[in-house]
Design a protein around this motif. Structure first.
Motif, PDB file in Angstrom:
ATOM      1  N   ASP A 185       0.832  -1.213   0.000  1.00  0.00           N
ATOM      2  CA  ASP A 185       0.000   0.000   0.000  1.00  0.00           C
ATOM      3  C   ASP A 185       0.860   1.254   0.000  1.00  0.00           C
ATOM      4  O   ASP A 185       0.529   2.251  -0.641  1.00  0.00           O
ATOM      5  N   VAL A 186       1.994   1.209   0.697  1.00  0.00           N
ATOM      6  CA  VAL A 186       2.913   2.348   0.726  1.00  0.00           C
ATOM      7  C   VAL A 186       3.499   2.573  -0.669  1.00  0.00           C
ATOM      8  O   VAL A 186       3.610   3.706  -1.148  1.00  0.00           O
ATOM      9  N   ILE A 187       3.845   1.473  -1.333  1.00  0.00           N
ATOM     10  CA  ILE A 187       4.429   1.548  -2.677  1.00  0.00           C
ATOM     11  C   ILE A 187       3.440   2.138  -3.672  1.00  0.00           C
ATOM     12  O   ILE A 187       3.793   2.982  -4.506  1.00  0.00           O
ATOM     13  N   ALA A 188       2.183   1.703  -3.588  1.00  0.00           N
ATOM     14  CA  ALA A 188       1.169   2.168  -4.540  1.00  0.00           C
ATOM     15  C   ALA A 188       1.041   3.680  -4.533  1.00  0.00           C
ATOM     16  O   ALA A 188       0.894   4.317  -5.585  1.00  0.00           O
ATOM     17  N   GLY A 189       1.082   4.267  -3.339  1.00  0.00           N
ATOM     18  CA  GLY A 189       0.987   5.719  -3.255  1.00  0.00           C
ATOM     19  C   GLY A 189       2.255   6.419  -3.715  1.00  0.00           C
ATOM     20  O   GLY A 189       2.192   7.466  -4.363  1.00  0.00           O
ATOM     21  N   TYR A 190       3.395   5.833  -3.420  1.00  0.00           N
ATOM     22  CA  TYR A 190       4.675   6.469  -3.741  1.00  0.00           C
ATOM     23  C   TYR A 190       4.927   6.523  -5.243  1.00  0.00           C
ATOM     24  O   TYR A 190       5.340   7.558  -5.781  1.00  0.00           O
ATOM     25  N   VAL A 191       4.699   5.416  -5.939  1.00  0.00           N
ATOM     26  CA  VAL A 191       5.019   5.378  -7.371  1.00  0.00           C
ATOM     27  C   VAL A 191       4.128   6.315  -8.182  1.00  0.00           C
ATOM     28  O   VAL A 191       4.495   6.716  -9.286  1.00  0.00           O
ATOM     29  N   LYS A 192       2.968   6.669  -7.644  1.00  0.00           N
ATOM     30  CA  LYS A 192       2.075   7.582  -8.368  1.00  0.00           C
ATOM     31  C   LYS A 192       2.660   8.975  -8.507  1.00  0.00           C
ATOM     32  O   LYS A 192       2.353   9.693  -9.459  1.00  0.00           O
ATOM     33  N   ILE A 193       3.485   9.361  -7.542  1.00  0.00           N
ATOM     34  CA  ILE A 193       4.029  10.716  -7.560  1.00  0.00           C
ATOM     35  C   ILE A 193       5.548  10.731  -7.762  1.00  0.00           C
ATOM     36  O   ILE A 193       6.169  11.797  -7.715  1.00  0.00           O
ATOM     37  N   HIS A 194       6.115   9.551  -8.007  1.00  0.00           N
ATOM     38  CA  HIS A 194       7.563   9.452  -8.243  1.00  0.00           C
ATOM     39  C   HIS A 194       7.817   8.609  -9.499  1.00  0.00           C
ATOM     40  O   HIS A 194       8.089   7.417  -9.404  1.00  0.00           O
ATOM     41  N   PRO A 195       7.751   9.238 -10.658  1.00  0.00           N
ATOM     42  CA  PRO A 195       7.918   8.491 -11.909  1.00  0.00           C
ATOM     43  C   PRO A 195       9.320   7.925 -12.118  1.00  0.00           C
ATOM     44  O   PRO A 195       9.510   7.108 -13.015  1.00  0.00           O
ATOM     45  N   GLU A 196      10.268   8.318 -11.274  1.00  0.00           N
ATOM     46  CA  GLU A 196      11.632   7.793 -11.433  1.00  0.00           C
ATOM     47  C   GLU A 196      11.765   6.358 -10.941  1.00  0.00           C
ATOM     48  O   GLU A 196      12.783   5.702 -11.163  1.00  0.00           O
ATOM     49  N   VAL A 197      10.713   5.842 -10.260  1.00  0.00           N
ATOM     50  CA  VAL A 197      10.743   4.464  -9.779  1.00  0.00           C
ATOM     51  C   VAL A 197       9.509   3.705 -10.268  1.00  0.00           C
ATOM     52  O   VAL A 197       8.536   4.307 -10.722  1.00  0.00           O
ATOM     53  N   LYS A 198       9.568   2.384 -10.155  1.00  0.00           N
ATOM     54  CA  LYS A 198       8.430   1.545 -10.535  1.00  0.00           C
ATOM     55  C   LYS A 198       8.221   0.452  -9.497  1.00  0.00           C
ATOM     56  O   LYS A 198       9.141   0.093  -8.748  1.00  0.00           O
ATOM     57  N   ASP A 199       7.016  -0.067  -9.446  1.00  0.00           N
ATOM     58  CA  ASP A 199       6.649  -1.151  -8.535  1.00  0.00           C
ATOM     59  C   ASP A 199       7.141  -2.465  -9.130  1.00  0.00           C
ATOM     60  O   ASP A 199       6.649  -2.927 -10.157  1.00  0.00           O
ATOM     61  N   LEU A 200       8.108  -3.081  -8.465  1.00  0.00           N
ATOM     62  CA  LEU A 200       8.714  -4.305  -8.991  1.00  0.00           C
ATOM     63  C   LEU A 200       7.758  -5.484  -8.968  1.00  0.00           C
ATOM     64  O   LEU A 200       7.829  -6.366  -9.818  1.00  0.00           O
ATOM     65  N   PHE A 201       6.852  -5.504  -8.001  1.00  0.00           N
ATOM     66  CA  PHE A 201       5.925  -6.632  -7.861  1.00  0.00           C
ATOM     67  C   PHE A 201       4.475  -6.154  -7.965  1.00  0.00           C
ATOM     68  O   PHE A 201       3.618  -6.548  -7.172  1.00  0.00           O
ATOM     69  N   ALA A 202       4.212  -5.321  -8.951  1.00  0.00           N
ATOM     70  CA  ALA A 202       2.887  -4.716  -9.090  1.00  0.00           C
ATOM     71  C   ALA A 202       1.793  -5.753  -9.298  1.00  0.00           C
ATOM     72  O   ALA A 202       0.659  -5.591  -8.827  1.00  0.00           O
ATOM     73  N   ASP A 203       2.107  -6.826 -10.012  1.00  0.00           N
ATOM     74  CA  ASP A 203       1.085  -7.830 -10.312  1.00  0.00           C
ATOM     75  C   ASP A 203       0.844  -8.792  -9.156  1.00  0.00           C
ATOM     76  O   ASP A 203      -0.248  -9.350  -9.018  1.00  0.00           O
TER      77      ASP A 203
END
Length: 262
Positions: A185-203
């Motif tokens: 849940d922390v990752i989901a919010g962070y990647v929305k406003i930080h395009p320099e990173v991506k969610d490695l395990f999004a699926d």
């Protein structure tokens, strides 16, 4: 005045008896937004877990008195009677179960990670177990426990637990680490406003963990009360409604299998 029969020792009051007598339960908490949020100006608590506990207490006409604790210290706080119960996003680890008892899980947390947007070296969690790979984790959090046990070849960047759960993700953005591990849940919010990173395990998170509350090991009556409260609030839809209030896009789920947080 009641007197115990001759030769029969008086029955000592249980923690739950004392709670009902005072109409008040003392609760240790650890901040973990959005589950447990502490207003830095007023000290007022809110969040998914706080709302659930407050509802259980309200239905039993109990006042809640909160006292702040730590992830490493809440078992001692319980056993020295600083509080009657501990609430947060607590993982019921085997080690912790030697000193406290846990309620049944009331939701499951996904665990994930972030990498730089252009990173292509890693596809699975096992790909991180290589020399030279720097993994940022929060001390004592699940990612820290997992990496120590299952990713021994990697280099850990261990960060202190503060009020900001995004610290491992910030470490990736700043180039301090190759990977940052934290709850999904922390990752989901962070990647929305930080395009320099991506969610490695999004699926699919690399792991899921049950979330519980804790009491002293001999407090079976209190444990039964809290478990009944969890069951009741689940049956009437309160847990689902509260989850949507704090995470309308579904970061928290309440299914018994994998709980999606994306």
């Amino acid at each position: 005045m009641f007197r115990a029969p001759t030769g029969v020792a008086p029955t000592e009051k249980s923690t739950f008896d004392n709670i009902l007598e005072k109409d008040e339960i003392t609760v240790c908490y650890m901040t973990w937004p959005p589950s447990v949020i502490k207003d830095p100006n007023t000290g007022e608590l809110s969040g998914f877990i706080i709302d659930i506990f407050e509802e259980v207490a309200k239905d039993a006409d109990l006042k809640v008195k909160y006292t702040e604790s730590t992830w490493g210290g809440f078992p001692a706080d319980l056993n020295t009677e600083k509080c009657d119960a501990a609430v947060a996003g607590i993982y019921p680890t085997i080690g912790r179960s030697t000193s406290v008892s846990f309620t049944k899980p009331f939701f499951y947390a996904g665990n994930g990670g972030v990498v730089k947007a252009g990173e292509t070296r890693f596809k699975t969690i096992e790909d991180l177990n290589k020399e030279g790979v720097k993994i940022a984790v929060i001390q004592g959090e699940y990612g820290h426990i997992y990496t120590q046990k299952y990713l021994p070849k990697a280099t850990l960047v261990v960060l202190e637990k503060g009020s900001d759960n995004t610290a491992p993700l910030v470490a990736v953005s700043s180039g301090q680490a190759d990977v940052g591990l934290i709850m999904s849940d922390v990752i989901a919010g962070y990647v929305k406003i930080h395009p320099e990173v991506k969610d490695l395990f999004a699926d699919q998170p690399y792991s899921t963990t049950p979330i519980v509350w804790a009491v002293r090991q001999n407090d079976q009556e209190l444990l039964n009360f809290l478990n009944n409260g969890i069951d009741y609030l689940k049956s009437v839809g309160f847990l689902d409604a509260t989850a949507k209030k704090y995470s309308p896009i579904g970061w928290y789920g309440l299914k018994q299998e994998y709980i999606a947080m994306t």
